[in-house]
Scaffold this active site. Sequence first.
Site, mmCIF file in Angstrom:
data_model
loop_
_atom_site.group_PDB
_atom_site.id
_atom_site.type_symbol
_atom_site.label_atom_id
_atom_site.label_comp_id
_atom_site.label_asym_id
_atom_site.label_seq_id
_atom_site.Cartn_x
_atom_site.Cartn_y
_atom_site.Cartn_z
ATOM 1 N N TYR A 1 0.698 -1.418 0.163
ATOM 2 C CA TYR A 1 0.140 -0.048 -0.171
ATOM 3 C C TYR A 1 0.857 1.417 -0.038
ATOM 4 C CZ TYR A 1 -3.889 -3.222 1.329
ATOM 5 O OH TYR A 1 -4.765 -4.292 1.516
ATOM 6 N N GLY B 1 -8.632 -2.298 12.057
ATOM 7 C CA GLY B 1 -7.660 -2.729 13.234
ATOM 8 C C GLY B 1 -6.408 -3.539 12.447
ATOM 9 N N HIS C 1 -1.914 -17.349 3.809
ATOM 10 C CA HIS C 1 -0.640 -17.644 2.859
ATOM 11 C C HIS C 1 0.351 -16.565 2.862
ATOM 12 C CE1 HIS C 1 -2.574 -15.863 -1.219
ATOM 13 N NE2 HIS C 1 -2.567 -15.015 -0.256
ATOM 14 N N ASP C 2 0.059 -15.463 3.449
ATOM 15 C CA ASP C 2 0.892 -14.278 3.526
ATOM 16 C C ASP C 2 2.053 -14.307 4.693
ATOM 17 O OD1 ASP C 2 -0.664 -12.853 1.652
ATOM 18 O OD2 ASP C 2 -1.764 -11.783 2.942
ATOM 19 N N ASN D 1 4.809 -17.077 -6.094
ATOM 20 C CA ASN D 1 4.270 -15.700 -5.973
ATOM 21 C C ASN D 1 4.369 -15.080 -4.578
ATOM 22 O OD1 ASN D 1 3.467 -13.331 -7.455
ATOM 23 N ND2 ASN D 1 1.419 -13.415 -6.510
HETATM 24 C C1 SAM Z 1 -4.102 -10.820 0.216
HETATM 25 S S1 SAM Z 1 -5.052 -9.636 0.661
HETATM 26 C C2 SAM Z 1 -6.652 -10.482 1.062
HETATM 27 C C3 SAM Z 1 -8.003 -9.659 0.923
HETATM 28 C C4 SAM Z 1 -9.427 -10.485 0.804
HETATM 29 N N1 SAM Z 1 -9.518 -11.234 2.052
HETATM 30 C C5 SAM Z 1 -9.436 -11.126 -0.233
HETATM 31 O O1 SAM Z 1 -9.479 -12.265 -0.403
HETATM 32 O O2 SAM Z 1 -9.639 -10.422 -1.374
HETATM 33 C C6 SAM Z 1 -4.642 -9.436 2.511
HETATM 34 C C7 SAM Z 1 -5.579 -8.735 3.319
HETATM 35 O O3 SAM Z 1 -5.212 -8.659 4.479
HETATM 36 C C8 SAM Z 1 -5.330 -7.222 5.103
HETATM 37 N N2 SAM Z 1 -4.428 -7.114 6.222
HETATM 38 C C9 SAM Z 1 -3.003 -7.235 6.096
HETATM 39 N N3 SAM Z 1 -2.400 -7.263 7.467
HETATM 40 C C10 SAM Z 1 -3.456 -6.920 8.387
HETATM 41 C C11 SAM Z 1 -3.517 -6.827 9.599
HETATM 42 N N4 SAM Z 1 -2.322 -6.848 10.347
HETATM 43 N N5 SAM Z 1 -4.881 -6.560 10.089
HETATM 44 C C12 SAM Z 1 -6.034 -6.429 9.338
HETATM 45 N N6 SAM Z 1 -5.919 -6.731 8.204
HETATM 46 C C13 SAM Z 1 -4.701 -7.012 7.431
HETATM 47 C C14 SAM Z 1 -4.702 -6.308 3.996
HETATM 48 O O4 SAM Z 1 -5.328 -4.957 4.049
HETATM 49 C C15 SAM Z 1 -5.772 -7.061 2.720
HETATM 50 O O5 SAM Z 1 -7.016 -6.729 2.392
#
Ligand code: SAM
Length: 341
Positions: A141, A230, A250-251, A297
């Site tokens: 972002y 949050g 997966h992140d 990826n």
């Molecule tokens: C790979 S995207 C998946 C978004 C959604 N679940 C989808 O399948 O389209 C990861 C999401 O996790 C959110 N995210 C990442 N770290 C976060 C955190 N610590 N707390 C809340 N949301 C978080 C990101 O903003 C993003 O929207």
Amino acid sequence: MTESAPKPDPKNVLDLLFAFRLSKTMFDAVSLGVFDALAERPQSAPSLAERLEVNSDALERLLDACVGLKLLAKNGADYTNTPEASVYLCSQSPDRMTGYINYSNDVMWSMWANLKDAVREGTNRWKQTYGLDGPLFSSFYRTEEALREFLMGMHGFGQISSPHVVSAFDLARFKHLVDLGGGTGHLAIAACRQYPGLTATVYDLPEALPLARQIAAASPVADRIRFEGGDFFQDPLPQADLFSLGRILHDWTEAKIVRLLSRVYERLPSGGGLLIAEKLLDDDKSGPSWAQMQSLNMLVCTEGKERTLGEYTELLQKVGFRNVRGSRNPSPLDAVLALKP
Ligand SMILES: C[S@@+](CC[C@H](N)C(=O)[O-])C[C@H]1O[C@@H](n2cnc3c(N)ncnc32)[C@H](O)[C@@H]1O
């Protein structure tokens, strides 16, 4: 191999050799605005070249390549979008994949150029490619536009997969869903559409919520969806009898996954559930190719990877979940449901 032994068919190697050219042709046709311009009216190459301010001969080659890729059709001298280009490649279409395509072209293409170093070092390439060294999602972002492109990219895939994910198991007994890291809210929307008795909260980083609000407001279930900002690793989680995590696990590293799953487990009542949307690797990780490519990826741009159902089950059971079931879908994402005893 001896002189006389028949040589294996080179087709697979040749296809792979060319594959990046096919992707890049579609990426740049989208980026130049070819499909958006042809959505207005069919045009010849010279006329479109004037409109897009590009070289006419070069554009004609790009357009003909798109005809070969079945993204355009040609009637006489005029090019026109095929139905799939109209639905997925035009920026005004509600089912557009242009967010993910633009993100792949503008951001991921350069990250993948450093895949070899990612394999050497086992880490993502944000610092090497863009000099970015902060928390993961501050890289995703880093600008307002990057945030939008990324989330709209997620949205394009989510639109296709979430209806399958929410109907993979009967979730009718649950009353309130909290979609953690819910992005644009496509999963919450699909769940509320599927289960008339359900309400939902989209929970995400505060900067992601304006887009979710905008998209949910245009859905037929807008009155059943709330939003909360949050950090799911630290802040109190909203109350729910069903949580979902779509393309979240997966992140992250296993240590962070266990932390997040423990927090979800603690917050759930007995009998509560957790729905996970991820692409599952086969047990022996020999496929499917989509999940294997996604795992690479993840190597290039996150701390995580794709996993098998067995690996997710082990992580879920470690924090107390039981009755873990998986459902493989024809869509880009599979589903896993786990229950708190
Ligand atoms: C790979 S995207 C998946 C978004 C959604 N679940 C989808 O399948 O389209 C990861 C999401 O996790 C959110 N995210 C990442 N770290 C976060 C955190 N610590 N707390 C809340 N949301 C978080 C990101 O903003 C993003 O929207």
